[in-house]
Design an enzyme around this catalytic site. Sequence first.
Site, PDB file in Angstrom:
ATOM      1  N   ARG A   1      44.363  41.853  17.070  1.00 49.74           N
ATOM      2  CA  ARG A   1      43.940  41.219  18.320  1.00 49.74           C
ATOM      3  C   ARG A   1      43.506  39.769  18.103  1.00 49.74           C
ATOM      4  NH1 ARG A   1      39.368  43.308  19.795  1.00 49.74           N
ATOM      5  NH2 ARG A   1      40.012  45.492  19.627  1.00 49.74           N
TER       6      ARG A   1
ATOM      7  N   TYR B   1      47.790  26.179  42.757  1.00 53.85           N
ATOM      8  CA  TYR B   1      48.772  27.278  42.653  1.00 53.85           C
ATOM      9  C   TYR B   1      48.171  28.513  43.332  1.00 53.85           C
ATOM     10  CZ  TYR B   1      51.755  30.498  39.860  1.00 53.85           C
ATOM     11  OH  TYR B   1      52.627  31.439  39.425  1.00 53.85           O
TER      12      TYR B   1
ATOM     13  N   ASP C   1      44.778  22.304  35.481  1.00 57.61           N
ATOM     14  CA  ASP C   1      46.081  22.938  35.286  1.00 57.61           C
ATOM     15  C   ASP C   1      47.077  21.801  35.051  1.00 57.61           C
ATOM     16  OD1 ASP C   1      48.632  24.070  35.619  1.00 57.61           O
ATOM     17  OD2 ASP C   1      47.869  25.621  36.969  1.00 57.61           O
TER      18      ASP C   1
ATOM     19  N   LYS D   1      56.497  27.691  31.407  1.00 61.14           N
ATOM     20  CA  LYS D   1      57.324  26.634  31.977  1.00 61.14           C
ATOM     21  C   LYS D   1      57.919  25.777  30.851  1.00 61.14           C
ATOM     22  CE  LYS D   1      55.817  28.614  35.653  1.00 61.14           C
ATOM     23  NZ  LYS D   1      54.669  28.224  36.434  1.00 61.14           N
TER      24      LYS D   1
HETATM   25  C1  LIG Z   1      53.620  29.195  36.950  1.00 59.35           C
HETATM   26  C2  LIG Z   1      52.325  28.502  37.089  1.00 59.35           C
HETATM   27  C3  LIG Z   1      51.141  29.098  36.675  1.00 59.35           C
HETATM   28  C4  LIG Z   1      51.074  30.499  36.166  1.00 59.35           C
HETATM   29  O1  LIG Z   1      51.791  30.732  35.029  1.00 59.35           O
HETATM   30  P1  LIG Z   1      52.404  32.194  34.702  1.00 59.35           P
HETATM   31  O2  LIG Z   1      52.793  32.082  33.293  1.00 59.35           O
HETATM   32  O3  LIG Z   1      53.532  32.375  35.662  1.00 59.35           O
HETATM   33  O4  LIG Z   1      51.286  33.180  34.935  1.00 59.35           O
HETATM   34  C5  LIG Z   1      49.981  28.363  36.769  1.00 59.35           C
HETATM   35  N1  LIG Z   1      49.979  27.119  37.267  1.00 59.35           N
HETATM   36  C6  LIG Z   1      51.090  26.517  37.695  1.00 59.35           C
HETATM   37  C7  LIG Z   1      51.007  25.140  38.225  1.00 59.35           C
HETATM   38  C8  LIG Z   1      52.296  27.190  37.629  1.00 59.35           C
HETATM   39  O5  LIG Z   1      53.398  26.604  38.099  1.00 59.35           O
END
Ligand SMILES: *Cc1c(COP(=O)(O)O)cnc(C)c1O
Length: 420
Positions: free
Chosen positions: A84, A138, A210, A235
């Site tokens: 973990r 988001y 973010d 992403k």
């Molecule tokens: C996709 C996304 C997330 C979340 O990511 P996941 O890996 O899909 O949980 C958070 N913030 C933004 C701006 C995103 O586009």
Amino acid sequence: MGRRFDDAEGNRPVSADRLDDDHEGNHKPIGDATRVVTAGRRPEWTQGVVNPPVWRASTHLYDTVGDLRAAGGRDTHHRLFYGRRGAPTQWSLAEALTELEPGAEATFLYPSGVAAIAAALLSVLSPGDELLLTDSAYDPTRSMATGLLKRFGISTRFYDPLIGAGIADLIGERTRAIFMESPGSLTFEVQDVPAIVAAAKARGVTTLLDNTWATPLHFRAIEQGVDLSILACTKYIVGHSDVMLGSVTATAPHWRKLRETSFQLGQVVSPDDAWLGSRGLRTMAVRLAHHQASALKIAQWLEGRPEVDRVLHPALPSCPGHGIFTRDFRGSSGLFSFVLVGGGEAARSALIDGLRHFGIGYSWGGFESLAIPVDPGNYRTATRPDFAGPVVRLQIGLEDSDDLIADLAAGLERFAAVRG
Ligand SMILES: *Cc1c(COP(=O)(O)O)cnc(C)c1O
């Protein structure tokens, strides 16, 4: 066995500055493309190959009871202890992400971007606290605030993403954290992060960002004063639309609390997924350069089309916060939206449904282009976006931009035919 990966620096993660020192120890900055290629590849973790191998383990074995007790009795960061806590595959990716954020102390990985956001917020907030959250966040971040956090006695106030230094007026006695997303991933308002950070610091409030859209290559969040920089690595880090992964990169005052919270939540990323994250990272600088150039070309082309009212792309002057973008960002990426002139759901669907080179699906940051309808007005509470028609969000992939433009041109004709 447990001693093998002991961190020479007393379990502290290696700071991003290390790579910038030449053989004589002089400070000499290296470029971003060089950094993504070299970051996190400690020889003791790569074991003689180029990328860190997939290190599959739950149990780690010790030679003696004494060794076992010694491993558990100390700080277990970068030590083989139990699955973990990760192993070199995960540590390598985490360290690489730290190295991309100058001034950062450590990074922790999560099984998704949303899991990263949850761990970051829970490491900072306690019952009775208030969170200030950008109205452009988001949607799952909003739901976390109004659902999970609310249930645990944490309240949220949404703020206008263009508020800038005005955030000071919203900071109250109970305000503990400000969560930014810049640009907003549907409407692309660019926030004045340095101004918000300055107001937060003056009141002892923690800032979270973010940073998924820009990545640390195009926005250095920690250098701009942010305490916790969050990525949906799903992403651009992964870059191939085949892995869910998240990260939080923290400054020195925040990383221990973040680690403790993450450990208590039981967060761990599989070594296979971490390995794919590392693999993606190595090409991120060249991918991002293509995403940037192609998206900008297509955004500018869309601006000239009569069916398009506005293009929401931070590098275009018509985007809210564009001046801040040119001041603070080192580049843009492949995701933006455009607003159609009039028309409704049927006309917008006619545009999207017939596209040949754009997939219809959520997420972004992969090598392939995507198009989705977005309705940002449905989520907002502090601000009301006012658009002349329906909105389409595009992720521009690594295809030839001329093919994508031809595809969109045909789509706009279908749109106009249905709209009348
Ligand atoms: C996709 C996304 C997330 C979340 O990511 P996941 O890996 O899909 O949980 C958070 N913030 C933004 C701006 C995103 O586009």
